[in-house]
Design an enzyme around this catalytic site. Structure first.
Site, PDB file in Angstrom:
ATOM      1  N   ARG A   1      -8.654  -0.453   4.090  1.00  0.00           N
ATOM      2  CA  ARG A   1      -7.783   0.543   3.462  1.00  0.00           C
ATOM      3  C   ARG A   1      -6.425  -0.061   3.145  1.00  0.00           C
ATOM      4  O   ARG A   1      -5.752   0.351   2.217  1.00  0.00           O
ATOM      5  CB  ARG A   1      -7.577   1.727   4.407  1.00  0.00           C
ATOM      6  CG  ARG A   1      -8.842   2.479   4.719  1.00  0.00           C
ATOM      7  CD  ARG A   1      -8.536   3.746   5.458  1.00  0.00           C
ATOM      8  NE  ARG A   1      -7.488   4.511   4.752  1.00  0.00           N
ATOM      9  CZ  ARG A   1      -7.041   5.687   5.174  1.00  0.00           C
ATOM     10  NH1 ARG A   1      -7.514   6.204   6.282  1.00  0.00           N
ATOM     11  NH2 ARG A   1      -6.121   6.327   4.494  1.00  0.00           N
TER      12      ARG A   1
ATOM     13  N   CYS B   1      -5.494  12.445  11.989  1.00  0.00           N
ATOM     14  CA  CYS B   1      -6.215  11.175  11.939  1.00  0.00           C
ATOM     15  C   CYS B   1      -6.109  10.584  13.341  1.00  0.00           C
ATOM     16  O   CYS B   1      -5.586  11.207  14.267  1.00  0.00           O
ATOM     17  CB  CYS B   1      -5.616  10.250  10.889  1.00  0.00           C
ATOM     18  SG  CYS B   1      -4.005   9.649  11.358  1.00  0.00           S
TER      19      CYS B   1
ATOM     20  N   ASP C   1       4.474   0.769  11.889  1.00  0.00           N
ATOM     21  CA  ASP C   1       3.278   0.114  11.344  1.00  0.00           C
ATOM     22  C   ASP C   1       3.147  -1.331  11.810  1.00  0.00           C
ATOM     23  O   ASP C   1       2.136  -1.967  11.539  1.00  0.00           O
ATOM     24  CB  ASP C   1       3.283   0.152   9.814  1.00  0.00           C
ATOM     25  CG  ASP C   1       3.096   1.561   9.306  1.00  0.00           C
ATOM     26  OD1 ASP C   1       3.337   1.793   8.099  1.00  0.00           O
ATOM     27  OD2 ASP C   1       2.754   2.438  10.101  1.00  0.00           O
TER      28      ASP C   1
ATOM     29  N   LYS D   1       0.847  -1.205   0.000  1.00  0.00           N
ATOM     30  CA  LYS D   1       0.000   0.000   0.000  1.00  0.00           C
ATOM     31  C   LYS D   1       0.880   1.253   0.000  1.00  0.00           C
ATOM     32  O   LYS D   1       0.674   2.169  -0.790  1.00  0.00           O
ATOM     33  CB  LYS D   1      -0.882   0.028   1.239  1.00  0.00           C
ATOM     34  CG  LYS D   1      -1.535   1.372   1.510  1.00  0.00           C
ATOM     35  CD  LYS D   1      -2.439   1.378   2.715  1.00  0.00           C
ATOM     36  CE  LYS D   1      -1.751   1.706   3.988  1.00  0.00           C
ATOM     37  NZ  LYS D   1      -1.477   3.142   4.232  1.00  0.00           N
ATOM     38  N   ASN D   2       1.900   1.272   0.856  1.00  0.00           N
ATOM     39  CA  ASN D   2       2.689   2.492   1.029  1.00  0.00           C
ATOM     40  C   ASN D   2       3.718   2.713  -0.069  1.00  0.00           C
ATOM     41  O   ASN D   2       4.443   3.703  -0.046  1.00  0.00           O
ATOM     42  CB  ASN D   2       3.341   2.510   2.406  1.00  0.00           C
ATOM     43  CG  ASN D   2       2.287   2.680   3.494  1.00  0.00           C
ATOM     44  OD1 ASN D   2       1.132   2.991   3.201  1.00  0.00           O
ATOM     45  ND2 ASN D   2       2.668   2.439   4.728  1.00  0.00           N
TER      46      ASN D   2
ATOM     47  N   ARG E   1      -0.461  14.731  12.381  1.00  0.00           N
ATOM     48  CA  ARG E   1       0.024  14.506  11.010  1.00  0.00           C
ATOM     49  C   ARG E   1       0.246  15.831  10.263  1.00  0.00           C
ATOM     50  O   ARG E   1      -0.372  16.085   9.240  1.00  0.00           O
ATOM     51  CB  ARG E   1      -0.935  13.608  10.243  1.00  0.00           C
ATOM     52  CG  ARG E   1      -1.364  12.338  10.950  1.00  0.00           C
ATOM     53  CD  ARG E   1      -0.266  11.315  11.151  1.00  0.00           C
ATOM     54  NE  ARG E   1       0.232  10.728   9.941  1.00  0.00           N
ATOM     55  CZ  ARG E   1      -0.301   9.659   9.339  1.00  0.00           C
ATOM     56  NH1 ARG E   1      -1.383   9.121   9.836  1.00  0.00           N
ATOM     57  NH2 ARG E   1       0.234   9.165   8.234  1.00  0.00           N
TER      58      ARG E   1
HETATM   59  C1  EPZ Z   1       3.997   7.058   6.086  1.00  0.00           C
HETATM   60  O1  EPZ Z   1       3.195   8.090   6.617  1.00  0.00           O
HETATM   61  C2  EPZ Z   1       3.100   5.836   5.994  1.00  0.00           C
HETATM   62  N1  EPZ Z   1       1.976   6.112   5.095  1.00  0.00           N
HETATM   63  C3  EPZ Z   1       2.586   5.471   7.389  1.00  0.00           C
HETATM   64  O2  EPZ Z   1       1.827   4.273   7.273  1.00  0.00           O
HETATM   65  C4  EPZ Z   1       3.795   5.200   8.289  1.00  0.00           C
HETATM   66  O3  EPZ Z   1       3.338   4.910   9.602  1.00  0.00           O
HETATM   67  C5  EPZ Z   1       4.712   6.425   8.316  1.00  0.00           C
HETATM   68  O4  EPZ Z   1       5.103   6.760   6.962  1.00  0.00           O
HETATM   69  C6  EPZ Z   1       5.979   6.198   9.128  1.00  0.00           C
HETATM   70  O5  EPZ Z   1       6.681   5.098   8.599  1.00  0.00           O
HETATM   71  C7  EPZ Z   1       2.183   6.056   3.755  1.00  0.00           C
HETATM   72  O6  EPZ Z   1       3.283   5.782   3.290  1.00  0.00           O
HETATM   73  C8  EPZ Z   1       0.992   6.327   2.890  1.00  0.00           C
HETATM   74  P1  EPZ Z   1       5.955  10.488   8.189  1.00  0.00           P
HETATM   75  P2  EPZ Z   1       3.749   9.626   6.627  1.00  0.00           P
HETATM   76  O7  EPZ Z   1       5.869  11.730   7.389  1.00  0.00           O
HETATM   77  O8  EPZ Z   1       4.572   9.853   5.433  1.00  0.00           O
HETATM   78  C9  EPZ Z   1       5.846  13.871  11.492  1.00  0.00           C
HETATM   79  C10 EPZ Z   1      -0.004   2.854   7.604  1.00  0.00           C
HETATM   80  O9  EPZ Z   1      -0.537   2.349   8.599  1.00  0.00           O
HETATM   81  N2  EPZ Z   1       5.723  14.822  10.374  1.00  0.00           N
HETATM   82  O10 EPZ Z   1       7.169   9.611   8.044  1.00  0.00           O
HETATM   83  O11 EPZ Z   1       2.605  10.523   6.880  1.00  0.00           O
HETATM   84  C11 EPZ Z   1       4.621  12.976  11.627  1.00  0.00           C
HETATM   85  O12 EPZ Z   1       3.615  13.639  12.376  1.00  0.00           O
HETATM   86  C12 EPZ Z   1       0.436   4.307   7.622  1.00  0.00           C
HETATM   87  O13 EPZ Z   1       0.227   2.247   6.522  1.00  0.00           O
HETATM   88  C13 EPZ Z   1       5.822  16.186  10.627  1.00  0.00           C
HETATM   89  O14 EPZ Z   1       6.018  16.615  11.761  1.00  0.00           O
HETATM   90  O15 EPZ Z   1       4.674   9.586   7.923  1.00  0.00           O
HETATM   91  C14 EPZ Z   1       5.186  11.772  12.338  1.00  0.00           C
HETATM   92  O16 EPZ Z   1       5.234  12.051  13.734  1.00  0.00           O
HETATM   93  C15 EPZ Z   1       0.157   4.957   8.975  1.00  0.00           C
HETATM   94  N3  EPZ Z   1       5.709  17.061   9.599  1.00  0.00           N
HETATM   95  C16 EPZ Z   1       6.603  11.669  11.797  1.00  0.00           C
HETATM   96  O17 EPZ Z   1       6.906  12.946  11.215  1.00  0.00           O
HETATM   97  C17 EPZ Z   1       5.504  16.631   8.299  1.00  0.00           C
HETATM   98  O18 EPZ Z   1       5.431  17.486   7.382  1.00  0.00           O
HETATM   99  C18 EPZ Z   1       6.753  10.625  10.697  1.00  0.00           C
HETATM  100  O19 EPZ Z   1       5.736  10.855   9.729  1.00  0.00           O
HETATM  101  C19 EPZ Z   1       5.400  15.242   8.050  1.00  0.00           C
HETATM  102  C20 EPZ Z   1       5.508  14.352   9.107  1.00  0.00           C
END
Ligand code: EPZ
Length: 419
Positions: free
Chosen positions: A399, A118, A307, A22-23, A123
């Site tokens: 999802r 969410c 995850d 998915k990711n 996020r």
């Molecule tokens: C991706 O989300 C995945 N989703 C998530 O999988 C996964 O948990 C996550 O990466 C971490 O590995 C997809 O790939 C579609 P991040 P993403 O940006 O990109 C903070 C699942 O269950 N952050 O790496 O949104 C954020 O709040 C989903 O499949 C900021 O502060 O995750 C988090 O604390 C859930 N500012 C940390 O960074 C930003 O602009 C990591 O988030 C972006 C993120």
């Protein structure tokens, strides 16, 4: 509203075929917007988020052919007329933000509704915005929309103060068509980013270092047609392997990528499972033993994946001893704890740390899914609980897991979906 009913007590046995990730497929589908010819994506999983993404691309005007059964999607971006990702789509799937970089790079303009939070956290998207501004974009956030403008993006130096998978993907995609070279430092190293880079390279991009914390992108004039097969889903794989370990069974995941699961396999061995890797197959054999409690600290790849946190918590619930789980990535990713406690789990929460005291048996009860991976952990717990566990709100599950009840039934689980 569909529900899933699980009757516990059966050790899982057999083989399960792993679907595309998915990711990986979500950013790859967004990357097709960068091309000036149709791009074919194969090994596409049948997931609700994939349907949402194809609807988003169609809404932008792209031509989308989606052969669900054969897992193929072909996107023809030549008919794109709109650069707006609307609220009603973005609020159902945060990953819609991944059209921001491609639209900016290809058309010089993008309007994406703010994804909002969410269940697992606020996020924010500040890292996406800062990274794209480093490539020369002008971005404003107002009235719930991210509005981005750019002439031709120019290569820049992006240094992430926090590792972000999505922000790395957005700026990686944008940099492929920028004028000049982009350096991305402290980049996320997830396998899904490597897969995205391989797809972009097949389309003609010049990318080095994907999978390391420093990615170098030399901008090119255009990206052309390509065909790309999506990488196997490491989280789906890990979920089924944990199910084997919890139920004392023996399960082989087929069509997997064991090389993307190092931290997960190490923790399964630590819990007492025998783990064998043979090419694209991974076998976990618990030989009827009860798992030992293990400690988990989530961290960016190649560390233990957030995850997989909820799934390992379910295993700790029935393990021998006490295991601690430190969630360092998201601020609210313990929503499954209260539901697991309804099944008899003994868990103490202290900020980002959950201490799980293993019990002999859980007892089945009605529970409610709150987010994608939490719903998986509730199914896993139901597989070992006495009696029936009914999981409500399983739209979360659909999802990210393709036909999960069929796959688990194929392994001997007593599980069914009821309307
Ligand atoms: C991706 O989300 C995945 N989703 C998530 O999988 C996964 O948990 C996550 O990466 C971490 O590995 C997809 O790939 C579609 P991040 P993403 O940006 O990109 C903070 C699942 O269950 N952050 O790496 O949104 C954020 O709040 C989903 O499949 C900021 O502060 O995750 C988090 O604390 C859930 N500012 C940390 O960074 C930003 O602009 C990591 O988030 C972006 C993120």
């Amino acid at each position: 509203m569909d529900k899933i009913v699980v009757t516990g007590g059966t050790p899982l046995q057999g083989e399960v075929r792993i679907s595309g990730a998915k990711n990986a497929v979500l950013p790859i589908l967004c990357a097709t917007l960068l091309a000036d010819a149709p791009v074919e994506v194969t090994n596409v999983p049948h997931l609700h988020d994939v349907l949402t993404t194809t609807r988003l691309l169609s809404g932008l005007g792209a031509g989308v052919q989606h052969d669900l059964e054969r897992g193929r999607v072909t996107v023809d971006p030549r008919s794109v007329t709109s650069h707006v990702a609307p609220y009603e789509l973005v609020r159902t799937m945060r990953a819609s933000i991944l059209v921001l970089g491609p639209l900016l790079a290809r058309y010089g303009a993008a309007e994406v509704s703010l994804p909002g939070g969410c269940a697992i956290g606020a996020r924010p998207v500040d890292l996406h915005i800062k990274a794209l501004e480093a490539l020369g974009a002008t971005i404003t956030v107002e009235h719930g929309f991210i509005r981005a403008q750019a002439g031709r993006l120019r290569g820049g130096h992006v240094v992430f103060e926090t590792i972000s998978v999505g922000a790395t993907e957005n700026v990686l995609m944008a940099a492929t068509l920028a004028d000049g070279t982009t350096l991305i430092d402290n980049a996320a190293r997830e396998p899904e980013i490597v897969d995205l880079a391989e797809c972009l390279i097949a389309m003609g991009a010049d990318i080095r270092g994907a999978g390391t914390s420093r990615i170098e992108v030399r901008g090119v004039e255009r990206l052309h047609a390509a065909t790309h097969a999506v990488i196997a889903d490491r989280i789906e794989t890990g979920t089924f392997l944990v199910a084997a370990a919890m139920t004392g069974g023996r399960v082989t995941a087929v069509g997997a990528r064991p090389d993307t699961l190092g931290a997960v396999l190490e923790r399964l061995r630590h819990a007492g499972a025998t783990v064998e890797v043979d090419g694209d197959c991974v076998t976990v054999d618990m030989q009827g033993r009860r798992p030992r409690a293990i400690d988990i600290v989530t961290s960016p790849h190649p560390g233990f994946p957030t995850d997989m946190q909820a799934q390992f918590m379910a295993m700790n619930c029935i393990a021998e001893g006490t295991g601690t789980i430190d969630e360092t990535i998201f601020e609210n990713r313990f929503m499954h704890v209260s539901e697991l406690m309804r099944l008899g789990a003994e868990i103490d929460i202290d900020g980002p740390r959950a201490s799980v005291h293993g019990v002999e048996r859980l007892s089945g009860a009605p529970v409610m899914a709150t987010d994608l991976r939490a719903s998986a952990s509730l199914i896993l717990a139901g597989l070992v609980a006495d009696g029936e566990t009914t999981i409500d709100r399983i739209y979360h599950l659909d999802r990210g897991y393709e036909h999960i009840e069929q796959k688990l039934s194929g392994l001997g689980a007593r599980i069914q979906r009821v309307k």
